[in-house]
Design an enzyme around this catalytic site. Structure first.
Site, short mmCIF file in Angstrom:
data_model
loop_
_atom_site.label_atom_id
_atom_site.label_comp_id
_atom_site.label_asym_id
_atom_site.label_seq_id
_atom_site.Cartn_x
_atom_site.Cartn_y
_atom_site.Cartn_z
N HIS A 74 -49.85 26.69 147.44
CA HIS A 74 -49.57 25.66 146.44
C HIS A 74 -48.81 26.23 145.23
O HIS A 74 -49.05 25.84 144.08
CB HIS A 74 -50.86 24.98 145.96
N ASN A 147 -55.92 16.87 148.36
CA ASN A 147 -54.60 16.83 149.00
C ASN A 147 -54.18 15.38 149.22
O ASN A 147 -54.97 14.46 148.98
CB ASN A 147 -54.67 17.52 150.37
N TYR A 361 -61.28 30.31 144.70
CA TYR A 361 -60.43 29.92 143.56
C TYR A 361 -60.62 30.84 142.36
O TYR A 361 -59.67 31.31 141.76
CB TYR A 361 -60.67 28.45 143.19
FE1 HDD Z 1 -56.99 25.42 148.28
C1 HDD Z 1 -54.99 26.22 145.66
C2 HDD Z 1 -56.29 22.08 147.84
C3 HDD Z 1 -58.71 24.65 151.18
C4 HDD Z 1 -57.99 28.59 148.52
N1 HDD Z 1 -55.85 24.36 147.02
C5 HDD Z 1 -55.10 24.87 146.00
C6 HDD Z 1 -54.44 23.80 145.31
C7 HDD Z 1 -54.80 22.64 145.92
C8 HDD Z 1 -55.69 22.99 146.99
C9 HDD Z 1 -54.37 21.24 145.54
C10 HDD Z 1 -53.50 23.97 144.13
C11 HDD Z 1 -54.21 23.73 142.83
C12 HDD Z 1 -53.22 23.82 141.70
O1 HDD Z 1 -52.40 22.91 141.58
O2 HDD Z 1 -53.26 24.81 140.98
N2 HDD Z 1 -57.36 23.72 149.34
C13 HDD Z 1 -57.07 22.44 148.93
C14 HDD Z 1 -57.71 21.51 149.82
C15 HDD Z 1 -58.37 22.22 150.76
C16 HDD Z 1 -58.16 23.61 150.45
C17 HDD Z 1 -57.65 19.99 149.67
C18 HDD Z 1 -59.21 21.76 151.92
C19 HDD Z 1 -59.85 20.65 151.95
N3 HDD Z 1 -58.11 26.43 149.62
C20 HDD Z 1 -58.76 25.94 150.72
C21 HDD Z 1 -59.55 26.97 151.33
C22 HDD Z 1 -59.37 28.09 150.57
C23 HDD Z 1 -58.45 27.73 149.51
C24 HDD Z 1 -60.43 26.80 152.56
C25 HDD Z 1 -59.95 29.46 150.72
C26 HDD Z 1 -61.03 29.77 151.36
N4 HDD Z 1 -56.51 27.13 147.31
C27 HDD Z 1 -57.09 28.31 147.56
C28 HDD Z 1 -56.65 29.38 146.58
C29 HDD Z 1 -55.71 28.60 145.63
C30 HDD Z 1 -55.71 27.21 146.23
C31 HDD Z 1 -56.12 30.60 147.24
C32 HDD Z 1 -54.35 29.20 145.39
C33 HDD Z 1 -54.26 29.47 143.92
C34 HDD Z 1 -55.46 28.95 143.36
O3 HDD Z 1 -56.28 28.52 144.35
O4 HDD Z 1 -55.73 28.88 142.20
O5 HDD Z 1 -57.74 29.92 145.91
#
Ligand code: HDD
Length: 715
Positions: A74, A147, A361
């Site tokens: 993202h 999402n 996160y």
């Molecule tokens: Fe995630 C970012 C949504 C599963 C780990 N995720 C991130 C963002 C969104 C989502 C909208 C961007 C937020 C922003 O604008 O800063 N993610 C989801 C949704 C998921 C999902 C709807 C499943 C239902 N995500 C998911 C899993 C993991 C992550 C299973 C890890 C185990 N997501 C992350 C992250 C991020 C992230 C790596 C990237 C940067 C951040 O968080 O701050 O931690």
């Protein structure tokens, strides 16, 4: 300027008796005035440059470090500020303060994003979109990090790094950028049948939204609402856009990626600047915990949704985005969302995907934002008071007073933060926990295809055609035949017709559902769905049409008949549409009556994909010129091919004749509709308002895929 003069001329800031005007002075970060900003300090006019130039060193050093690591997923996004307002108190279900009082406007910050691409990638790629909302409530920040699709690829967070590695550019050559159309992605998902449902959504038009303002949002997981008596119920969150749910054509999305990679970011920014504030309704599906079994759908499985036909959505409030960020980096880049940011009255479920996110996160933000104090950044800071004894850490923004950094203490009212019993503060909802520790998954997660089939069955014919085309595009780009075959064999479990159509162009064998038996991760088990079809899963006909903020291209050249079109433009503008004149050159064109008309854009710097509808004004001179201009002809052809509404007035219809089949107006009739969404008007016969009304009626369905000769019209 001497210090004395500097003080004397300054007005804005007072320190002691001295006043300073901060705007007119260029200073270092220490506040020392810089005499000039174009020459470094040199020994002699031709150098060398001196090490002692602290002004140069500070400037370069800050520049060298002004990038921070991009989000691991993202990374590409855009944000806006706004507010959330409740319709009526939800106290029956939750004690969350911001869900009690309809008079309160809770400030929000929302970030939309793509998931795969790097920070500089295009907005319009095929991808799931992030829809992350931070509510700044009186009880602390609540983040709903969702999402634009209601399900996810995987059921357990332990698979997330593998999913993302497979989806991101391949490590040996860093290709392709922001695209799922490559071997490693399809290798992984074809071995992960639980992803099939999400793949159906990803290959659907939901993955190429027309605008962030025109897409739905979902919390995806099941959460819990907990009321003041400690009673809890399961909840799924839904955002419904006021402007309806619209997508691009795939061909259009690809072209926009080249012509304006910032398309969604610009669209959101422009709409807010113009006062067209995007709006969503927040709805909840509430499920009593005891009724979960009756649904026959495991609420902890993030690859499943609860169709609205089974549990209706209760609208609870609306969100309006009405302010653009002042600074992209400080706000959109530094904002840190976290599904673990909860307020009293809302709780997690045991969804194993969500549970993993609760760690990920915070961990990710530690490196991205450089330490444990990122929640102190202005965009992340709660609006309510914060009291804790956490101290130190990189970039500590608060100068904590006093000698105490522990609790309990007697030296600094150290017990004042203790809450009384279970009545106050965040109370985790009590939950029975099964005693056996094991690395396993519930058998109720085993059904990987029934909802993929439900989704497929619920699509209109056009949507099905687009899904087939998307699978073909992606899989045609997969070099390894075995992966293509494996994926199509999996699709045979969704629907044999789908698999056959997708496979037909892939140079593989006839799809064979039995081929998957025994493969790792594959369980030959498909639950009988309680529904055969769920119309709510289709994008068609779900929203009351709302054409506000759509963009109309008015194609004109010298000799345009302004009288017949001026009024139409005014009427369209009055209902919230934006009309822009596209001409052969910038500046002005001459109208048929000898006046001038200002041109907004030319055929060189825009094209039909930037617009939602096309208006072709009358005037023989204009029509003849446009018919002889390849780019103008292409404009009309492309808009036709993408199913867009087109309105031609009088001679404006000549351009339509270039489509290669008859588009003649009927004699004695003010309006002719030769094919869906194309309106030809005789302005002399039309009564007041008739032209714009007919054009607006053509805009209501947004696209007309049912047009004649769509495929035979060459673009
Ligand atoms: Fe995630 C970012 C949504 C599963 C780990 N995720 C991130 C963002 C969104 C989502 C909208 C961007 C937020 C922003 O604008 O800063 N993610 C989801 C949704 C998921 C999902 C709807 C499943 C239902 N995500 C998911 C899993 C993991 C992550 C299973 C890890 C185990 N997501 C992350 C992250 C991020 C992230 C790596 C990237 C940067 C951040 O968080 O701050 O931690």
């Amino acid at each position: 300027m001497s210090t004395a003069r500097r003080k004397a001329s300054d007005k804005n800031i007072s320190i002691g008796n001295a006043k300073y005007e901060s705007i007119s002075l260029l200073t270092t970060q220490q506040g020392v005035q810089i005499p000039e900003n174009h020459n470094s300090l040199k020994a002699g006019p031709r150098g060398p440059t001196l090490m002692e130039d602290f002004i140069l060193r500070e400037k370069l050093s800050h520049f060298d470090h002004e990038r921070i690591p991009e989000r691991v997923v993202h990374a590409r996004g855009a944000s806006a500020h706004g507010f959330f307002k409740l319709y009526k108190p939800l106290s029956l279900y939750t004690s969350a303060d911001f869900l009690q009082d309809p008079a309160i406007e809770t400030p929000v910050f929302v970030r939309f994003s793509t998931a795969i691409g790097s920070r500089g990638s295009a907005d319009t790629v095929r991808d799931v979109r992030g829809f992350a909302v931070k509510f700044y409530t009186a009880q602390g920040n609540y983040d709903l990090v969702g999402n634009n699709m209601p399900v996810y690829f995987i059921q357990d967070a332990i698979k997330f790094p593998d999913l993302v590695h497979a989806l991101k550019p391949e490590p040996h050559q860093e290709l392709p950028q922001a695209s799922s159309a490559h071997d490693t992605f399809w290798d992984f998902v074809s071995l992960m049948p639980e992803s099939t449902h999400m793949l159906m959504w990803l290959m659907s038009d939901r993955a190429i939204p027309r605008s962030y303002r025109m897409m739905e949002g979902f919390g995806v997981h099941t959460f819990r609402l907990v009321n003041s008596h400690g009673q809890s119920c399961c909840v799924k969150f839904h955002w419904k856009p006021r402007l309806g749910l619209h997508s691009m054509a795939w061909d259009e999305a690809q072209k926009i990626a080249g012509q304006d990679p910032d398309f969604h970011r610009r669209d959101l920014w422009d709409a807010i600047e113009k006062g067209h504030f995007p709006e969503w309704e927040l709805g909840v599906q509430l499920i009593e915990e005891s009724k979960e079994a009756e649904l026959g759908i495991d609420l902890l499985d993030a690859t499943k949704l609860i169709p609205e036909e089974m549990v209706p959505i209760l609208p609870i409030g609306r969100m309006v985005l009405n302010r653009n960020p002042a600074n992209f980096f400080a706000e959109s880049e530094q904002v840190a969302f976290n599904p673990g940011n909860l307020v009293p009255g809302i709780d997690f479920s045991n969804d194993p995907l969500l549970q993993g996110r609760l760690f990920s996160y915070t961990d990710s933000q530690l490196s991205r934002l450089g330490g444990p104090n990122a929640q102190g950044l202005p965009i992340n800071r709660p609006i309510c008071p914060v009291h804790h004894f956490q101290r130190g850490g990189s970039h500590q923004y608060t100068s904590h007073k006093g000698r105490v950094s522990y609790e309990p203490n007697t030296l600094s009212a150290g017990t004042e933060f203790r809450v009384d019993g279970s009545a106050q503060g965040f109370q985790s909802s009590p939950d029975a926990v099964a005693p056996i520790k094991k690395r396993h998954q519930s058998p109720s997660f085993d059904d990987h295809f029934s909802q993929a089939t439900l989704f497929w069955n619920s699509q209109s014919q056009v949507e099905k055609d687009h899904i087939v085309a998307a699978f073909r595009f992606d899989l045609s780009n997969v070099e390894t035949t075995e992966i293509r075959q494996r994926m199509v064999d999996n699709l045979a479990h969704v629907d044999m017709k789908l698999a056959t159509r997708v496979g037909a162009q892939l140079g593989i064998h006839i799809p064979d559902p039995s081929a998957a038996a025994g493969r790792l991760g594959f369980r030959d088990y498909k639950k009988k769905s309680l529904l055969d079809e769920a119309p709510s899963l289709s994008m068609v006909g779900r929203y009351k049409p709302d054409i506000r903020t759509r963009k109309v291209a008015v194609l004109a050249a010298d000799g345009v008949d302004l009288t017949s079109v001026k009024r139409v433009i005014l009427e369209l503008t009055a209902v919230g549409l934006t009309c822009q004149v596209i001409g052969p050159h910038l500046g002005h064109i001459r109208t048929a009556s000898g006046r001038t008309l200002a041109v907004d854009l030319t055929f060189s710097n825009t094209s039909s994909v930037m617009f939602d509808a096309v208006l072709l004004p009358g005037g023989l001179g204009s029509a003849e010129q446009l018919c002889g201009l390849g780019k103008a002809v292409h404009f009309a052809l492309e808009a036709y091919k993408h199913g867009k509404p087109i309105c031609a007035i009088n001679e404006g219809a000549h351009l339509l004749s270039t489509l290669g089949f008859s588009m003649c107006p009927q004699k004695d009739s003010a309006l002719t509709v030769p094919t869906p969404g194309v309106v030809i008007v005789d302005s002399l016969k039309a009564i007041d308002g008739q032209i714009s009304q007919a054009f607006i009626a053509a805009m209501l369905p947004y696209r007309h895929w049912d047009r004649v000769n769509l495929d035979s019209v060459a673009v």
